[in-house]
Design a protein around this motif. Sequence first.
Motif, PDB file in Angstrom:
ATOM      1  N   TRP A   1      47.083  12.486  33.047  1.00 10.94           N
ATOM      2  CA  TRP A   1      47.837  11.602  32.159  1.00 10.94           C
ATOM      3  C   TRP A   1      49.215  12.222  31.962  1.00 10.94           C
ATOM      4  N   PRO A   2      50.266  11.446  32.249  1.00 17.07           N
ATOM      5  CA  PRO A   2      51.595  12.068  32.174  1.00 17.07           C
ATOM      6  C   PRO A   2      51.940  12.505  30.752  1.00 17.07           C
ATOM      7  N   ALA A   3      52.674  13.594  30.662  1.00 16.38           N
ATOM      8  CA  ALA A   3      53.238  14.093  29.396  1.00 16.38           C
ATOM      9  C   ALA A   3      52.188  14.421  28.345  1.00 16.38           C
ATOM     10  N   ARG A   4      51.079  15.017  28.770  1.00 13.45           N
ATOM     11  CA  ARG A   4      50.119  15.473  27.763  1.00 13.45           C
ATOM     12  C   ARG A   4      50.725  16.633  27.000  1.00 13.45           C
ATOM     13  N   ARG A   5      50.593  16.597  25.706  1.00 15.48           N
ATOM     14  CA  ARG A   5      51.155  17.690  24.901  1.00 15.48           C
ATOM     15  C   ARG A   5      50.179  18.852  24.857  1.00 15.48           C
ATOM     16  N   PRO A   6      50.689  20.081  24.725  1.00 14.12           N
ATOM     17  CA  PRO A   6      49.777  21.222  24.656  1.00 14.12           C
ATOM     18  C   PRO A   6      48.909  21.146  23.396  1.00 14.12           C
TER      19      PRO A   6
ATOM     20  N   ALA B   1      48.279   7.391  21.888  1.00 19.18           N
ATOM     21  CA  ALA B   1      47.449   8.584  22.087  1.00 19.18           C
ATOM     22  C   ALA B   1      47.399   9.113  23.510  1.00 19.18           C
ATOM     23  N   GLY B   2      47.670   8.293  24.521  1.00 18.62           N
ATOM     24  CA  GLY B   2      47.719   8.757  25.919  1.00 18.62           C
ATOM     25  C   GLY B   2      46.505   9.571  26.310  1.00 18.62           C
ATOM     26  N   GLY B   3      46.761  10.780  26.781  1.00 20.43           N
ATOM     27  CA  GLY B   3      45.681  11.653  27.242  1.00 20.43           C
ATOM     28  C   GLY B   3      44.888  12.291  26.123  1.00 20.43           C
ATOM     29  N   GLY B   4      45.264  12.057  24.872  1.00 20.56           N
ATOM     30  CA  GLY B   4      44.390  12.411  23.751  1.00 20.56           C
ATOM     31  C   GLY B   4      44.531  13.785  23.131  1.00 20.56           C
ATOM     32  N   ALA B   5      45.619  14.503  23.429  1.00 16.79           N
ATOM     33  CA  ALA B   5      45.732  15.865  22.889  1.00 16.79           C
ATOM     34  C   ALA B   5      45.732  15.865  21.350  1.00 16.79           C
ATOM     35  N   ILE B   6      46.442  14.924  20.768  1.00 13.76           N
ATOM     36  CA  ILE B   6      46.561  14.929  19.297  1.00 13.76           C
ATOM     37  C   ILE B   6      45.234  14.534  18.636  1.00 13.76           C
ATOM     38  N   PRO B   7      44.632  13.381  18.996  1.00 14.11           N
ATOM     39  CA  PRO B   7      43.358  13.045  18.349  1.00 14.11           C
ATOM     40  C   PRO B   7      42.249  14.058  18.633  1.00 14.11           C
TER      41      PRO B   7
ATOM     42  N   ALA C   1      42.489   6.830  17.701  1.00 14.84           N
ATOM     43  CA  ALA C   1      43.414   6.941  18.836  1.00 14.84           C
ATOM     44  C   ALA C   1      43.668   5.549  19.392  1.00 14.84           C
ATOM     45  N   ILE C   2      44.948   5.206  19.466  1.00 15.20           N
ATOM     46  CA  ILE C   2      45.321   3.894  20.011  1.00 15.20           C
ATOM     47  C   ILE C   2      46.159   4.112  21.269  1.00 15.20           C
ATOM     48  N   ASP C   3      45.886   3.335  22.292  1.00 20.54           N
ATOM     49  CA  ASP C   3      46.813   3.273  23.426  1.00 20.54           C
ATOM     50  C   ASP C   3      46.633   1.910  24.068  1.00 20.54           C
ATOM     51  N   ILE C   4      47.735   1.375  24.517  1.00 16.22           N
ATOM     52  CA  ILE C   4      47.683   0.033  25.098  1.00 16.22           C
ATOM     53  C   ILE C   4      47.108   0.065  26.509  1.00 16.22           C
ATOM     54  N   ASN C   5      47.171   1.234  27.129  1.00 16.58           N
ATOM     55  CA  ASN C   5      46.769   1.309  28.527  1.00 16.58           C
ATOM     56  C   ASN C   5      45.257   1.523  28.672  1.00 16.58           C
TER      57      ASN C   5
ATOM     58  N   ILE D   1      44.888  -1.302  21.953  1.00 14.97           N
ATOM     59  CA  ILE D   1      45.749  -2.345  21.383  1.00 14.97           C
ATOM     60  C   ILE D   1      47.190  -1.831  21.416  1.00 14.97           C
ATOM     61  N   SER D   2      48.108  -2.702  21.065  1.00 14.92           N
ATOM     62  CA  SER D   2      49.490  -2.243  21.016  1.00 14.92           C
ATOM     63  C   SER D   2      49.757  -1.572  19.664  1.00 14.92           C
ATOM     64  N   ALA D   3      50.525  -0.510  19.704  1.00 14.11           N
ATOM     65  CA  ALA D   3      50.852   0.219  18.468  1.00 14.11           C
ATOM     66  C   ALA D   3      51.617  -0.669  17.493  1.00 14.11           C
TER      67      ALA D   3
ATOM     68  N   PRO E   1      55.486   9.129  21.039  1.00 16.09           N
ATOM     69  CA  PRO E   1      55.719   7.812  21.649  1.00 16.09           C
ATOM     70  C   PRO E   1      56.353   7.904  23.036  1.00 16.09           C
ATOM     71  N   PRO E   2      56.326   6.784  23.765  1.00 12.89           N
ATOM     72  CA  PRO E   2      57.030   6.776  25.062  1.00 12.89           C
ATOM     73  C   PRO E   2      58.537   6.730  24.822  1.00 12.89           C
ATOM     74  N   TYR E   3      59.320   7.257  25.753  1.00 15.00           N
ATOM     75  CA  TYR E   3      60.777   7.328  25.568  1.00 15.00           C
ATOM     76  C   TYR E   3      61.481   6.492  26.619  1.00 15.00           C
TER      77      TYR E   3
HETATM   78  C1  SAM Z   1      54.138  10.202  25.578  1.00 11.40           C
HETATM   79  S1  SAM Z   1      52.671   9.333  25.928  1.00 11.40           S
HETATM   80  C2  SAM Z   1      51.504  10.045  24.868  1.00 11.40           C
HETATM   81  C3  SAM Z   1      50.962  11.334  25.429  1.00 11.40           C
HETATM   82  C4  SAM Z   1      49.945  11.985  24.540  1.00 11.40           C
HETATM   83  N1  SAM Z   1      50.513  12.509  23.341  1.00 11.40           N
HETATM   84  C5  SAM Z   1      49.192  13.088  25.255  1.00 11.40           C
HETATM   85  O1  SAM Z   1      49.216  14.243  24.810  1.00 11.40           O
HETATM   86  O2  SAM Z   1      48.597  12.789  26.294  1.00 11.40           O
HETATM   87  C6  SAM Z   1      52.996   7.755  25.275  1.00 11.40           C
HETATM   88  C7  SAM Z   1      51.856   6.775  25.383  1.00 11.40           C
HETATM   89  O3  SAM Z   1      52.230   5.547  24.756  1.00 11.40           O
HETATM   90  C8  SAM Z   1      51.491   4.513  25.382  1.00 11.40           C
HETATM   91  N2  SAM Z   1      52.094   3.211  25.023  1.00 11.40           N
HETATM   92  C9  SAM Z   1      53.188   2.597  25.521  1.00 11.40           C
HETATM   93  N3  SAM Z   1      53.391   1.434  24.892  1.00 11.40           N
HETATM   94  C10 SAM Z   1      52.430   1.302  23.962  1.00 11.40           C
HETATM   95  C11 SAM Z   1      52.128   0.335  22.983  1.00 11.40           C
HETATM   96  N4  SAM Z   1      52.838  -0.759  22.845  1.00 11.40           N
HETATM   97  N5  SAM Z   1      51.074   0.569  22.177  1.00 11.40           N
HETATM   98  C12 SAM Z   1      50.310   1.673  22.314  1.00 11.40           C
HETATM   99  N6  SAM Z   1      50.536   2.592  23.242  1.00 11.40           N
HETATM  100  C13 SAM Z   1      51.591   2.440  24.044  1.00 11.40           C
HETATM  101  C14 SAM Z   1      51.531   4.871  26.844  1.00 11.40           C
HETATM  102  O4  SAM Z   1      50.471   4.241  27.541  1.00 11.40           O
HETATM  103  C15 SAM Z   1      51.412   6.398  26.785  1.00 11.40           C
HETATM  104  O5  SAM Z   1      50.101   6.807  26.927  1.00 11.40           O
END
Ligand code: SAM
Length: 1018
Positions: free
Chosen positions: A38-43, A136-142, A154-158, A571-573, A588-590
């Motif tokens: 999962w891209p950009a997983r935080r430590p 939440a992406g790859g889930g490091a925080i939750p 943990a919410i993620d749209i993907n 769901i969407s954030a 969040p995504p940037y």
């Molecule tokens: C920077 S990553 C999070 C990485 C995470 N903190 C980790 O350690 O793996 C941002 C995440 O936001 C998600 N995302 C993008 N748009 C979204 C939306 N509308 N609602 C919820 N999640 C969304 C992406 O799928 C991606 O997983």
Amino acid sequence: MLDKPRLIEIAFPLKQTSLDSVHEKNVRHGHISTLHIWPARRPLAACRAALIATLLPDPGNAEERKKLLEKLGGRIVQVVKRKKLPNGKIEEKIAEETVGGILHWGRESSPDLDWFREEIRKAYGGRAPKVLDPFAGGGAIPLEAMRLGCEATAIDINPVAWFVLKCTLEYPQKLAGQKRLLPPFVLKDRDFMESFFKAQGFKGALGRTQLEKLGLGETPQPQLAGLKIEEATLEADLAWHVRAWGWWVLQKAKADLERFYPVVDGKPTVAYLWAHTVKCKNCRALVPLLKTRWLCKKDKKRVLLTMEPNANKTGMVFEVDANVQVKGGNTAQRREHDKLLGVGTMSRSGATCPCCGTIVTMEDIRLEGQAGQLGAVMTAVVVDGPNGKEYRLPTKEEIRLAAEVENELAQVFSEISFGLPEEPTPKGGSGASRAFSVDGYGFDRWHKLFTPRQLLALGTFAKHTRDTRNIMCNEGYLPEWVEAAQGHLAMALDRLADRSSMLCRPDPTPTQSGVINTFSRFALPITWDFIEGVTIEAFSGGFLGAAEWVAKVAEQAKNYVGSPQPQILQISATRGCPNNFDIIVTDPPYYDAIPYSDLMDFFYVWLRRTLHGLSSEIDAVFREPLAPKWDHEKNDGELIDDASRFGGDKGKSKEAYEDGMFRAFQACHKALKPEGRLVIVFANKQPDAWETLVSAIIRAGFVVDGSWPIQTEMGNRTRALSSAALSSSVWLVCKKRPEIARPGWDNRVLEEMHENITTHLRDFWDAGIHGPDFVWAATGPALEAYSKHPVVKKANEPGQLLTVPEFLRHVRRIVVDFVVGRVLSHNGDAEAVSGLDDLTTYYLLHRHDFGMDDAPIGACILYAVSCGLSDSALANQFDLLIRTGGQAVAEEEDEETGAEDIAAEPEEGSGSTVKLKSWHQRQRKSMGYEAPGGRLVPLIDQIHRLMHLWKAGDVVKVDEYLDTKGLRRNALFHQILQALIELARTGSEERSLLESISNHVAARGVTVEQGQGRLFEG
Ligand SMILES: C[S@@+](CC[C@H](N)C(=O)[O-])C[C@H]1O[C@@H](n2cnc3c(N)ncnc32)[C@H](O)[C@@H]1O
């Protein structure tokens, strides 16, 4: 908890967290990063520290605070690290590491963690606090929230992220501490059971005794007289059941696939090496697209693929030279010789036809690709010989089999829901889409990224993974066990896919470990010569290894016994979540940094096929052929700045992203308790991106009151700095603004900000935060004064507001003046720099941090903006910077075919770099006489002019210049001159010129208002 200040608002174990976060990057076994890409997983260390410091109140006194920080982060000690260099010498380096604390990998299960769990519960009146991560992406925080005993949502749209989250949080938590009997089939496998007993501590004779009991003994065991033999259990946790069913899947797949991986001469195949091919537009010969012909280049193993046009010049005849001699008197000559020797057919301009010398341009290759005319040729086979890897030509049979596999595909995929992955690959372009170039070469469907054998293997593994479902049910597994095991096997299959595509490259490092995975970068660039691993063997690129990595992560389930059940929502954030959360921590995504959904569709297509039918919930989430992008009707979707989703309209795309982020922060505001805290991770160093998001946070009703830049990557000095964008993330702490808050006035807000940050700046500097991080660290505390008002009015301009960008400009200037002041006077005295022009300020910052090396554009933009300049003005108007294109890319270009084919790694900062121009490169006639835009002539220009004059040997002109510009009496001039001398390399012409000028000025006698101390010490 009542609204008390949190530890993170007062103090934070910044250095310890950074050290342990960096260390974690080297951790492999059992880390969630090895479960699924999962891209950009935080430590985890950074997430754990931020969560604890946000959940716990500040103790309120310095001594208690110190104790708490130490319990959390431990102490920092210096250690000597020894490393053996290639020449046999031992290099010693002093490094820092932590002792104690609970942040370092491995210390998360120390008894101190239980103490923190308790303290957190106490702080919330004995209950588990509720923590939300809406991105939440790859889930490091939750995951860390769950570890700390919180109720994590943990919410993620993907959908891929959603399922990875289920495997990371939900299944391990559900089955934590549970065991059940291993399935009967593995009880008959000696190797499997030997490892199983070994893991329980039954090694050697004890292990053999246990195997005997299962009838798996090889030779009768001597009785261990007098020894009470303990009974090993056959009950196993989730991890071992994943291994067991992975073993089952592998046996079935082996039976189906073995004939397609023939063993020649008794040496098992490790991998096949391939090159794509194109027809020469002139002579129609088949040209292999090779970047290099080196198959192996180690000290003692030098193997080259040689090639000659065949007799009728329609293609190439390959040979393998396994004994290539070293030539050249020194390293540089040897390197050059090897480079020439190994040259492939690809260059920046395209492919050179070895038969007629015609260049088939990139555009030709693209057009051929789009017409379906690119082929592939197997160039060599890597086998496992008695002394390690050997390289040979493929046999006719191997070539025939590789083609024949195609005939099997229809059958295998007819047995899998949704069949062959025909879904389209993402389109390449600019912005977020720059990560994709495969589509442009005709690889426009996901299945086209795989060789027929890779497809057959993935289909076969998917089919047998799905088959385990019924068998497990028949064996009496409860539904949650079946789902968890299937989920983990699906993760293993994705790992296999990651190492089984035509985008995989052979590992060129001296360790030659095998297959470099598809997502070694978060991009899908075309790969001309690729490697195909053997999926059924225990080498790199095999399923066995994939299942083991996944099982290792599942072992962590034991740490979540007693943790509250996590909630995972796809769901969407922007939609928000009704719960009353105590804290929200999110990353969040940037903008266009990472096109998550497009990239992760690589896995989506396989997960959808493997998981279909496992549960109605999963089927609902994976109902669409690909993951959600943007829904124009709902005006919602993945928050990423990608113009291609808005018909190429960049403005609309940016607006949709920014509005979406605002709505997400608004949803956070609603979901958060009045006394709750929101922590947002910012990994983007573009000042305007930061400004927009901070504005959105304030508009959504938050006060920003702290920020900590946590370092997460490390390298040598230049490398670390040149990837500064990646090296740290800023964790911004916010709380709800009281509804009664009133508008503020700019003069008071600026004054308060100034007071607030002065002490913080000293603390940050003393804590070793330097470079661009320093600017970001100061921004959080500075923003408190501003964001506590819903708006800030300008006292002298009725009706006008002080905007966030304007406010941050003031902040950055204070920070920059502090840094330059420190550099010039060692005490950060802003007085020391009063009157220093913007360009010289920039020059000093840049030169101090990056010297004359490549510097990351992100950091330079930040410095430029902080000095009231822009990177383009520095390059074009002031003639101070040159664009160098990026160190990371430059290194790769040795190997790559050309910039256009290297889809830029989407993590920002890796794309381009800049360099300071040296004094002799600054040749403009006007330099030192006039400045762009009628500004005062910058001091740095004056000094560079003086250097030119001195070099020309005209002392009269030098004196004239010194006098006209009044430099002799200018204290700053003397300070900067001295600073530049110390920054210049010893023995360099630059240094000698500067010293000569300095001596000349001193010899003529001057009166300056300030003394000249030694500058840039240490
Ligand atoms: C920077 S990553 C999070 C990485 C995470 N903190 C980790 O350690 O793996 C941002 C995440 O936001 C998600 N995302 C993008 N748009 C979204 C939306 N509308 N609602 C919820 N999640 C969304 C992406 O799928 C991606 O997983």
